[in-house]
Every structure is written in structure tokens, then in C-alpha cells.
Scaffold this active site. Structure first.
Site, PDB file in Angstrom:
ATOM      1  CG  ASN A 133     -88.833 -61.258  31.343  1.00 19.87           C
ATOM      2  OD1 ASN A 133     -88.268 -60.623  30.779  1.00 19.87           O
ATOM      3  ND2 ASN A 133     -89.427 -62.633  31.171  1.00 19.87           N
ATOM      4  CE  LYS A 150     -80.742 -58.772  28.083  1.00 19.12           C
ATOM      5  NZ  LYS A 150     -81.755 -59.688  28.876  1.00 19.12           N
ATOM      6  CB  SER A 151     -83.833 -52.703  29.307  1.00 18.48           C
ATOM      7  OG  SER A 151     -83.728 -53.697  28.496  1.00 18.48           O
ATOM      8  CD  GLU A 174     -83.509 -56.497  23.136  1.00 14.51           C
ATOM      9  OE1 GLU A 174     -82.900 -57.831  23.150  1.00 14.51           O
ATOM     10  OE2 GLU A 174     -84.454 -56.368  24.051  1.00 14.51           O
ATOM     11  CB  ALA A 175     -75.406 -56.461  23.193  1.00 15.57           C
ATOM     12  CB  CYS A 184     -85.329 -71.658  37.540  1.00 20.53           C
ATOM     13  SG  CYS A 184     -86.882 -72.776  36.724  1.00 20.53           S
TER      14      CYS A 184
HETATM   15 ZN   LIG Z   1     -86.018 -74.513  37.537  1.00 20.29          ZN
END
Ligand SMILES: [Zn+2]
Length: 189
Positions: free
Chosen positions: A12, A15-16, A89-90, A146
Site C-alpha cells: 500500500n 507502487k502501481s 508485482e515483480a 506505519c
Molecule cells: Zn510502527
């Protein structure tokens, strides 16, 4: 000379979206691109790359026996205006396919931009990512965070109740489980 790039990240990170934007930049300048995506990920239907912000583009699906070099060579012969190859999705590539990508760069002189996850939900490397880290010319980290605000480097699999899962197959797409990007400390907790 063309270069081989590996853009790696946790889940998430977008990347795409970045892949599709880069491909669009080529097309805007009148150059054609070739997009590959893994057959493993059919969340959005096969044969296309979709980003979470709603943009999508057609892509050629690869399975473990697909020869990316042979396919690209034929495409380049048919279309000399093909200027760049993208792989989504490499992480699902195998070693042989990563070596095919090096040939696309070195023999066909086409830049290859591969995008993938560095590690799975157990903290183990994916085969594709492992060899991409070794063979790509340039490694670029796409950063995400995060819930605690630290950089997320790991992927935690959670079940339908939101509990972290530590057992199961490396590849599991769809179903009730999903993934969240976490820092190392929260991954280990
Ligand atoms: Zn954390």
C-alpha cells in the site's frame, strides 16, 4: 545505455500508481511502453494494472513459465517506438525471469522498471525481490508509514477480525485476509 531499476516497498505504498504515472510520462512524450503484471494477482481482473486511486492500464500477465525477454523482443521488432518496460508485482518473478529482464536491458537496450514488495508477511524475501536486489542497477525505495508514524518496511497479514496472522502460504490474494504495512517493531509485536 539502458538501466535496470527496482522500486521496492511495503504494501500500500502506491507502487502501481507510480508505475502508471511513469508509463504515462513516456506516452505523453510520444513513446510506447510495455507493461507486465503477475497472473497471481487477479484482484482487479487479469490483463491490467490498477491503482488504488482509480487509474488503470492494460498489461500482459506473466506466470512462472512466461519468457519476458522473448515476448519483449518480438514486441520491439514489431514496434521500434517501444521505449520502456514496466513490471508490476515483480516479487512474483522467479530467478530466471529476473535474468530475462537483464537481457531486455543489456541486449534490447530498453530500460526496465520493476516494482515489488521486498518481503512477505513472515518477513521472508520473495524470490523475485531477492534477485532484483542483486541484479538491478538502481534500487529505489518507495516509502510508506506505519500507524505509529515510523517508516514501514514490513507487511503484516491480518484476518477478517483484524488479528495478525503468522502462518499460511506466502501468496494469498483476495479472501478475507489483508495486509498492512508496519515498521519492524510493530511487525515483531
Ligand atoms: Zn510502527
Amino acid at each position: 545505455m539502458a538501466k535496470f531499476y527496482f522500486y521496492y516497498s511495503a504494501m500500500n505504498a502506491g507502487k502501481s500508481t507510480i508505475l502508471l504515472q511513469s508509463s504515462y510520462n513516456y506516452q505523453e512524450r510520444g513513446m510506447d511502453t510495455l507493461l507486465f503484471s503477475s497472473i497471481v494477482d487477479d484482484r482487479y481482473g487479469q490483463g491490467k494494472i490498477s491503482s488504488r486511486i482509480g487509474v488503470s492500464a492494460k498489461a500482459v500477465s506473466f506466470d512462472k513459465d512466461f519468457d519476458l525477454y522473448a515476448y519483449t523482443k518480438i514486441q520491439k521488432e514489431k514496434n521500434p517506438n517501444l521505449k520502456c518496460v514496466f513490471v508490476d508485482e515483480a516479487q512474483f518473478l522467479n530467478k530466471k525471469q529476473v535474468m530475462q529482464l537483464t537481457k531486455i536491458v543489456d541486449e534490447l537496450n530498453l530500460p526496465v522498471l520493476a516494482y515489488g514488495l521486498r518481503s512477505d508477511f513472515k518477513g521472508e524475501p520473495f524470490e523475485g525481490s531477492m534477485y532484483l536486489l542483486v541484479w538491478a542497477d538502481n534500487l529505489i525505495e518507495i516509502k510508506t508509514i506505519c500507524h505509529c508514524g515510523k517508516k514501514a518496511t514490513m507487511n503484516t497479514r491480518i484476518d477478517a477480525q483484524g488479528q495478525a496472522v503468522s502462518e499460511g502460504d506466502q501468496i494469498q490474494i483476495g479472501g478475507n485476509e489483508r495486509y498492512i504495512a508496519t515498521c519492524r517493531q510493530h511487525f515483531l509485536k
